[in-house]
Design an enzyme around this catalytic site. Structure first.
Site, PDB file in Angstrom:
ATOM      1  N   HIS A   1       0.747  -1.246  -0.033  1.00 61.05           N
ATOM      2  CA  HIS A   1      -0.064  -0.113  -0.013  1.00 61.05           C
ATOM      3  C   HIS A   1       1.224   0.916   0.560  1.00 61.05           C
ATOM      4  O   HIS A   1       2.151   0.592   1.009  1.00 61.05           O
ATOM      5  CB  HIS A   1      -0.761   0.051   1.280  1.00 61.05           C
ATOM      6  CG  HIS A   1      -1.874   1.367   1.566  1.00 61.05           C
ATOM      7  ND1 HIS A   1      -2.940   1.275   0.850  1.00 61.05           N
ATOM      8  CD2 HIS A   1      -1.563   2.246   2.333  1.00 61.05           C
ATOM      9  CE1 HIS A   1      -3.222   3.060   0.500  1.00 61.05           C
ATOM     10  NE2 HIS A   1      -2.024   2.648   1.789  1.00 61.05           N
TER      11      HIS A   1
ATOM     12  N   ASP B   1     -15.108   2.381   7.698  1.00 59.37           N
ATOM     13  CA  ASP B   1     -14.238   3.191   6.554  1.00 59.37           C
ATOM     14  C   ASP B   1     -14.999   4.022   6.319  1.00 59.37           C
ATOM     15  O   ASP B   1     -14.542   5.583   6.553  1.00 59.37           O
ATOM     16  CB  ASP B   1     -12.871   2.792   6.627  1.00 59.37           C
ATOM     17  CG  ASP B   1     -12.181   3.386   5.933  1.00 59.37           C
ATOM     18  OD1 ASP B   1     -11.963   4.104   6.941  1.00 59.37           O
ATOM     19  OD2 ASP B   1     -11.816   3.443   4.911  1.00 59.37           O
TER      20      ASP B   1
ATOM     21  N   ARG C   1     -15.225  12.169   9.065  1.00 56.09           N
ATOM     22  CA  ARG C   1     -14.101  12.951  10.059  1.00 56.09           C
ATOM     23  C   ARG C   1     -13.682  13.790   8.719  1.00 56.09           C
ATOM     24  O   ARG C   1     -13.190  14.991   9.275  1.00 56.09           O
ATOM     25  CB  ARG C   1     -13.007  12.043   9.711  1.00 56.09           C
ATOM     26  CG  ARG C   1     -12.809  10.682  10.549  1.00 56.09           C
ATOM     27  CD  ARG C   1     -11.570   9.757  10.700  1.00 56.09           C
ATOM     28  NE  ARG C   1     -10.645  10.550  10.517  1.00 56.09           N
ATOM     29  CZ  ARG C   1      -9.503   8.899   9.676  1.00 56.09           C
ATOM     30  NH1 ARG C   1     -10.199   8.126   9.271  1.00 56.09           N
ATOM     31  NH2 ARG C   1      -8.577   9.710   9.132  1.00 56.09           N
TER      32      ARG C   1
ATOM     33  N   SER D   1      -7.779   3.090   9.580  1.00 55.68           N
ATOM     34  CA  SER D   1      -8.640   3.352   8.162  1.00 55.68           C
ATOM     35  C   SER D   1      -7.882   2.145   7.086  1.00 55.68           C
ATOM     36  O   SER D   1      -8.180   1.310   6.155  1.00 55.68           O
ATOM     37  CB  SER D   1      -9.037   4.424   8.228  1.00 55.68           C
ATOM     38  OG  SER D   1      -9.111   5.064   6.621  1.00 55.68           O
TER      39      SER D   1
ATOM     40  N   LYS E   1      -8.737  -2.107   5.501  1.00 65.84           N
ATOM     41  CA  LYS E   1      -8.733  -1.920   4.490  1.00 65.84           C
ATOM     42  C   LYS E   1      -7.472  -2.942   3.920  1.00 65.84           C
ATOM     43  O   LYS E   1      -8.346  -4.086   2.849  1.00 65.84           O
ATOM     44  CB  LYS E   1      -8.525  -0.323   3.463  1.00 65.84           C
ATOM     45  CG  LYS E   1      -9.829  -0.056   3.572  1.00 65.84           C
ATOM     46  CD  LYS E   1      -9.657   1.102   2.649  1.00 65.84           C
ATOM     47  CE  LYS E   1      -9.546   2.521   3.697  1.00 65.84           C
ATOM     48  NZ  LYS E   1      -9.394   3.944   3.239  1.00 65.84           N
TER      49      LYS E   1
HETATM   50  N1  URA Z   1      -6.269   7.588   3.089  1.00 64.71           N
HETATM   51  C1  URA Z   1      -7.387   6.309   4.057  1.00 64.71           C
HETATM   52  O1  URA Z   1      -7.229   5.414   3.487  1.00 64.71           O
HETATM   53  N2  URA Z   1      -7.588   6.471   4.954  1.00 64.71           N
HETATM   54  C2  URA Z   1      -7.353   7.578   5.669  1.00 64.71           C
HETATM   55  O2  URA Z   1      -7.816   7.438   7.110  1.00 64.71           O
HETATM   56  C3  URA Z   1      -6.261   8.681   5.654  1.00 64.71           C
HETATM   57  C4  URA Z   1      -6.220   8.156   4.327  1.00 64.71           C
END
Ligand code: URA
Ligand code: CA
Length: 433
Positions: free
Chosen positions: A82, A161, A168, A183, A187
Site C-alpha cells: 500500500h 471506514d 471525519r 482506516s 482495508k
Molecule cells: N487514507 C485512508 O485510507 N484513510 C485515511 O484515514 C487517510 C488516508
C-alpha cells in the site's frame, strides 16, 4: 452500553475495551449511533489518542464491518502493498510481476484515482482489452497459475471506514494517526492480506508533509499489522517531486515496462527494489532483504519479470504485444516541449503542482465522475539536482488539445532554481520493520 459513557471515557483519557470498540463500530455502521455522538467520539480520539491495543481492535472491527475477501485458496503468503499516494507512482505495475517472479503471490485489489493521475486500475486499462472484472474463482485461479492478478474494488468492503471517513472529513478529524492508520489497515485486512508492505510518502506532494509525521504513521501501521497477526513492514519515501519521469496513465505503463526491462528511472527502480525486497521477505521467499534484492535483480535481468507481465496482461484480456511495442498504447495527438526560461540547478519540482498540471490535461479526475484521457500526461526530463540550460527542455507535455497554456503555466510555476549545485533528494529516508 451507552454511547455517552464511551465518549466520556475516551474524553477522560481512559482505555476502551475490545467489546466497547466493537460496539461503537457496529453501532455506527448500522445507524444506531448518531453522527453527532460519533463526531464527539472522533474528536476525543483526536485529542486523547489510542493505545496499541485499542488501535488493533478498531482496525479489526472496521475490517469486519462488511465483506472480507477469503484468499485461503491461494497457496503461499498473500502480501499486499500500500502506498499512501503520490504523483506518478507507477510502482504497483512493476512490483506485481516482479514479486510474482520471485514466487510471492500477488492478489491485488486496486482502485481508480482521484485527482493527480489515475490509479492502478486506470493505468492497466490503458492497455487495449485489459479488464479488471474477474470472478473470485478466476481471480484465485490466475494467482495460483501465474502468481499475479489485479481486480477492481468490488463488494461491500469496510463500510464502517467509508462512513467514518466521510464524517471525519467534515469534523476536522481526518488528521489523527490512530484514525488514519486503522482506516488504511482495515482495508488491507478486509482485502485478504496475510502480510503488508507500506510505502509512506512524505513531502509536499504527500498526505504526510513532514518526515516526523510520516514516521509516526508508519510505526502506527506496522504496530497494528503485527498486533493483528499480519507481518508488516514500511518505508518512508520522498514525494516532494514526482516519482520517475512519467505522469499519466499510458505514459506510466510505458515507464513500468522500461523498468521491468531494467531501463527505468533510477528512483522508480530503487523504490521497486526496496519495496519488492520487503514483499519477498514477508512473503517468506527470502530470509534477508539482501537475498530478496538479489532475487529481484535477477528476475529483471533474466527477463522473467517482463515475461510474467506479458502473461498477466494476456490473462486479463489485454494485448501483450504492448510490451514489445509501446506505440500500441494510446497516443496523444500533440507533443509540446517545455523549454526552461532560466539556467541553473533545479532545487524544487513541487509534486502536487505537477500532478495538477497533468490533471488539467485530462490525466486525472477532478471529480469522481470525470472521464480521464489515458493517452495524455507529462514526461519530465529533469529532476531536483539536475542542471538545466536556458531553452533546454524540462519536460514534454502529451495532450489531445492544442492549447496547453494552463498546463505550461503550472509546470513553470512548479519549478524552482538555484545558481549553486543542489543535492539530490534522498529517495528513502527510513525502513521500518
Ligand atoms: N487514507 C485512508 O485510507 N484513510 C485515511 O484515514 C487517510 C488516508
Ligand atoms: Ca512515474
Amino acid at each position: 452500553m451507552r454511547m455517552v459513557d464511551l465518549i466520556e471515557k475516551k474524553r477522560d483519557g481512559l482505555e476502551l475495551s475490545t467489546e466497547e470498540i466493537q460496539h461503537i463500530v457496529t453501532g455506527y455502521t448500522d445507524g444506531e449511533i448518531a453522527d453527532y455522538q460519533m463526531s464527539a467520539f472522533l474528536m476525543a480520539v483526536y485529542f486523547q489518542n489510542m493505545s496499541d491495543r485499542e488501535r488493533a481492535d478498531l482496525t479489526l472491527a472496521m475490517a469486519g464491518s462488511g465483506d472480507q475477501i477469503d484468499l485461503s485458496a491461494i497457496e503461499g503468503v498473500k502480501v499486499d502493498k500500500h502506498s499512501t499516494g503520490g504523483v506518478g507512482d507507477t510502482t504497483t505495475l512493476v512490483l506485481g510481476p516482479l514479486v510474482a517472479a520471485c514466487g510471492v503471490p500477488v492478489a491485488k485489489m486496486s482502485g481508480r484515482g482521484l485527482g493527480h493521475t489515475g490509479g492502478t486500475i486506470d493505468k492497466l486499462e490503458a492497455i487495449e482489452g485489459f479488464h479488471v472484472e474477474l470472478s473470485t474463482e478466476d481471480f484465485i485461479k490466475q494467482v495460483n497459475d501465474i502468481k499475479v492478478a489485479v481486480i477492481g474494488q468490488s463488494g461491500n468492503l469496510t463500510p464502517a471506514d467509508k462512513k467514518l471517513y466521510a464524517l471525519r472529513d467534515v469534523t476536522a478529524t481526518v488528521n489523527s494517526i490512530p484514525l488514519i492508520a486503522s482506516s488504511i489497515m482495515s482495508k488491507k485486512i478486509a482485502a485478504g492480506a496475510n502480510a503488508i508492505v507500506l510505502d509512506v510518502k512524505t513531502g509536499e506532494g504527500a498526505f504526510m508533509k513532514t518526515e516526523e509525521d510520516a514516521k509516526e504513521l508508519a510505526h502506527a501501521m506496522v504496530g497494528i499489522g503485527n498486533a493483528t497477526g499480519r507481518k508488516t513492514m514500511a518505508i518512508i519515501s520522498d514525494m516532494s517531486q514526482p516519482l520517475g519521469f512519467a505522469i499519466g496513465n499510458a505514459l506510466e505503463v510505458k515507464e513500468a515496462i522500461e523498468t521491468l526491462q531494467g531501463k527505468g528511472p533510477e528512483d522508480l527502480t530503487e523504490l521497486c527494489l526496496v519495496l519488492g525486497s520487503q514483499m519477498v521477505v514477508v512473503g517468506g521467499k527470502a530470509a534477508t532483504l539482501e537475498e530478496a534484492r538479489a532475487m529481484l535483480v535477477q528476475a529483471i535481468e533474466s527477463g522473467e519479470a517482463l515475461r510474467i507481465f506479458k502473461q498477466f496482461i494476456e490473462s486479463q484480456g489485454g494485448n501483450p504485444a504492448v510490451v514489445d511495442d509501446v506505440n500500441l498504447l494510446p497516443q496523444a495527438a500533440f507533443k509540446t516541449e517545455v523549454p526552461s526560461k532560466l539556467e541553473g540547478y533545479i532545487s524544487n519540482m513541487v509534486a502536487d503542482d505537477i500532478g495538477t498540471a497533468a490533471m488539467v490535461l485530462g490525466a486525472g479526475r477532478a471529480t469522481k465522475e470525470s472521464e480521464i484521457d489515458l493517452a495524455v500526461g507529462i514526461v519530465l526530463h529533469k529532476k531536483v539536482g539536475d542542471f538545466v540550460g536556458e531553452g533546454e527542455s524540462i519536460a514534454t507535455v502529451y495532450s489531445n488539445t492544442e492549447d496547453v497554456a494552463e498546463c505550461l503555466d503550472m509546470l513553470y510555476n512548479s519549478v524552482e532554481y538555484s545558481s549553486e549545485p543542489v543535492e539530490k533528494i534522498p529517495l528513502i529516508s527510513a525502513v521500518i520493520t
